[in-house]
Scaffold this active site. Structure first.
Site, PDB file in Angstrom:
ATOM      1  N   ASP A   1       0.873  -1.177   0.000  1.00 42.80           N
ATOM      2  CA  ASP A   1       0.000   0.000   0.000  1.00 42.80           C
ATOM      3  C   ASP A   1       0.908   1.224   0.000  1.00 42.80           C
ATOM      4  O   ASP A   1       2.010   1.161  -0.527  1.00 42.80           O
ATOM      5  CB  ASP A   1      -0.948  -0.042   1.204  1.00 42.80           C
ATOM      6  CG  ASP A   1      -2.268   0.673   0.945  1.00 42.80           C
ATOM      7  OD1 ASP A   1      -2.221   1.878   0.613  1.00 42.80           O
ATOM      8  OD2 ASP A   1      -3.342   0.055   1.067  1.00 42.80           O
TER       9      ASP A   1
ATOM     10  N   HIS B   1       1.091   2.000  -3.317  1.00 46.49           N
ATOM     11  CA  HIS B   1       0.019   2.790  -3.916  1.00 46.49           C
ATOM     12  C   HIS B   1       0.456   4.234  -4.125  1.00 46.49           C
ATOM     13  O   HIS B   1      -0.055   4.915  -5.008  1.00 46.49           O
ATOM     14  CB  HIS B   1      -1.232   2.750  -3.032  1.00 46.49           C
ATOM     15  CG  HIS B   1      -1.923   1.429  -3.043  1.00 46.49           C
ATOM     16  ND1 HIS B   1      -3.108   1.200  -2.377  1.00 46.49           N
ATOM     17  CD2 HIS B   1      -1.613   0.253  -3.654  1.00 46.49           C
ATOM     18  CE1 HIS B   1      -3.486  -0.061  -2.564  1.00 46.49           C
ATOM     19  NE2 HIS B   1      -2.592  -0.651  -3.328  1.00 46.49           N
TER      20      HIS B   1
END
Length: 463
Positions: free
Chosen positions: A283, A317
């Site tokens: 992430d 991300h």
């Protein structure tokens, strides 16, 4: 007594805080040396407690030895708990004030992935909301002078068979499903509790709730150091300082590719330095946060005075992210001299919020960034998740990006404010994107300035 800053007992920690050269820090960047001057390293008494002296054998479970060593350290007034070379397994480790957990090179600390071991519940913060939940694997609450150091490795023990399945259906685990036990019901109920103002002591979401704990969380602590360690396979976020002041994160490797495996998430923290780190995550690499919705507004503690430099971001991300739990606001963020690149890095710089989160995000300065391959270079998005469905308009202003170089991107920009609440003051200068499939979008920005920016070899002039 000795200080981590000065001690001859710990040469790997004996260097002072690195200081910038004065000529590099003028204009708004003059705030950086002032911020660094306020950050205090922890002072740790000159005593060592080797876990082998308390029964650690490197067997199936050395939890008792860690507990005994920490108890002795606390009774003595603090010191360094040493994990020597070898492999050790443990349940949760709770640090006290004036305590350093030090993993020597060659030490591997693996956490036992049995959720029952992380009870009883402790006060924690999960996706920006306070609750009583599973204990973080390494945890400190209300402490002063606390450190996690050394060149050893910490393995959170999470994988597609343990902890991560609680996410439910996800892209990280091929066999993931919403059919078994998942976090969904508890997550929804916690959101509702926070919106209704249920007291934190009554928000008990541990056994049977399936809300995964972070690997390391220092909560409401002062003078914090995390240095050199490698952190892997986190159940949830990897490193999560919350409501802390004077935080130094230096030389760590955060490597975890599970769902929600953010690398470092300072939340409602003040005076923070993150430098010389490697982030390789499932992430966001670094995500600066300040609480979610009503709970973030209840505490109303921004993240502020944060310096990030000389870091490397690989998978993730986003490289530098502000949000999405951002309701308490963010201000005075300085990032410089960082490298970002991976086929799996989705965004370089990202601000994500919406009309439910709101928050004032101001005075963000980014310079000297090298990006290899990325999906989006710069993202400021008010339409994240709930988007325009809420009464709390974000207030984003004074964002400065200069000397950013990107080799290849799908989109240069994805910047979308609200018509009634535009982004105010976005400035991009002396930057180039060598190859971009699309310029992307820039919508609802007031006070946009672009100077000496090229995309695909052509000078960029916003329409």
């Amino acid at each position: 007594m000795r200080s981590i800053l000065l001690s001859a007992m710990a040469p790997s920690l004996s260097h002072a805080m690195s200081r910038p050269t004065p000529q590099d820090y003028t204009g708004p960047w003059a705030a950086v040396p002032k911020i660094l001057d306020t950050i205090q390293l922890p002072r740790i008494p000159a005593r060592e407690f080797d876990i082998r002296d308390f029964g650690a054998t490197g067997g199936e479970d050395d939890s008792g030895a860690f507990t005994a060593a920490l108890r002795a350290c606390r009774a003595a007034g603090g010191g360094r708990v040493v994990v020597p070379p070898g492999q050790y397994r443990s349940g949760p480790i709770h640090l006290g004030s004036n305590t350093e957990l030090h993993l020597r090179e060659g030490a591997v600390l693996s956490f036992i992935p049995d959720p029952d071991r992380y009870l009883p519940p402790v006060k924690t913060r999960w996706e920006g909301m306070e609750l009583m939940g599973y204990s973080p694997l390494i945890y400190a609450h209300g402490c002063e002078n606390v450190a996690l150091t050394g060149r050893g490795r910490i393995d959170g023990g999470a994988d597609c068979d343990t902890w991560w399945p609680w996410k439910g259906l996800n892209t990280k685990c091929a066999q993931s499903s919403d059919a078994g036990p998942t976090q969904h019901a508890a997550r929804k109920a916690l959101f509702e509790d926070a919106e209704r103002g249920v007291p934190v002591a009554e928000r008990v979401y541990a056994d049977g709730s399936y809300l995964r704990p972070p690997l390391v969380q220092f909560y409401a602590c002062r003078n914090v150091l995390i240095e050199d360690v490698t952190l892997e396979n986190a159940p949830f976020w990897v490193l999560h300082p919350v409501l802390c002041e004077s935080v130094t994160v230096r030389g760590i490797t955060a490597r975890s590719h599970g769902p929600n495996s953010d690398g470092c998430d300072p939340e409602s923290c003040r005076n923070v330095l993150i430098e010389n780190c490697l982030f390789d995550n499932g992430d966001d690499c670094i995500a600066i946060k300040s609480g979610r919705n009503a709970d973030g507004r209840r505490l109303a503690v921004p993240s502020e005075n944060i310096v990030i430099r000389d870091c490397r971001m690989r998978d993730g991300h986003g490289g530098l992210v502000l949000g999405s739990e951002i309701s308490g606001g963010v201000r005075n963020v300085f990032l410089e001299n960082c490298t970002m690149s991976s086929p799996n890095l989705e965004r370089g710089l990202r601000i994500k919020t919406n009309a439910m989160r709101g928050g004032e995000i101001q005075h963000v300065y980014v310079r000297n960034v090298s990006i290899g391959q990325v999906k989006d270079v710069i993202v400021i998005n008010f339409f994240y998740e709930e988007g325009d469905r809420g009464p709390y308009d974000p207030d984003v202003h004074d964002i400065f990006v200069e000397n950013l170089h990107c080799e290849r991107a799908q989109r240069a920009f994805h910047i979308r404010g609200f018509e009634r609440a535009p982004i105010r003051g976005l400035h991009v200068a002396r930057s180039d994107i060598l190859r971009a499939e699309s310029v992307g979008v820039i919508e609802q920005v007031s006070g946009l300035t672009v100077s000496a920016v090229t995309i695909n070899g052509e000078l960029f002039k916003p329409k």
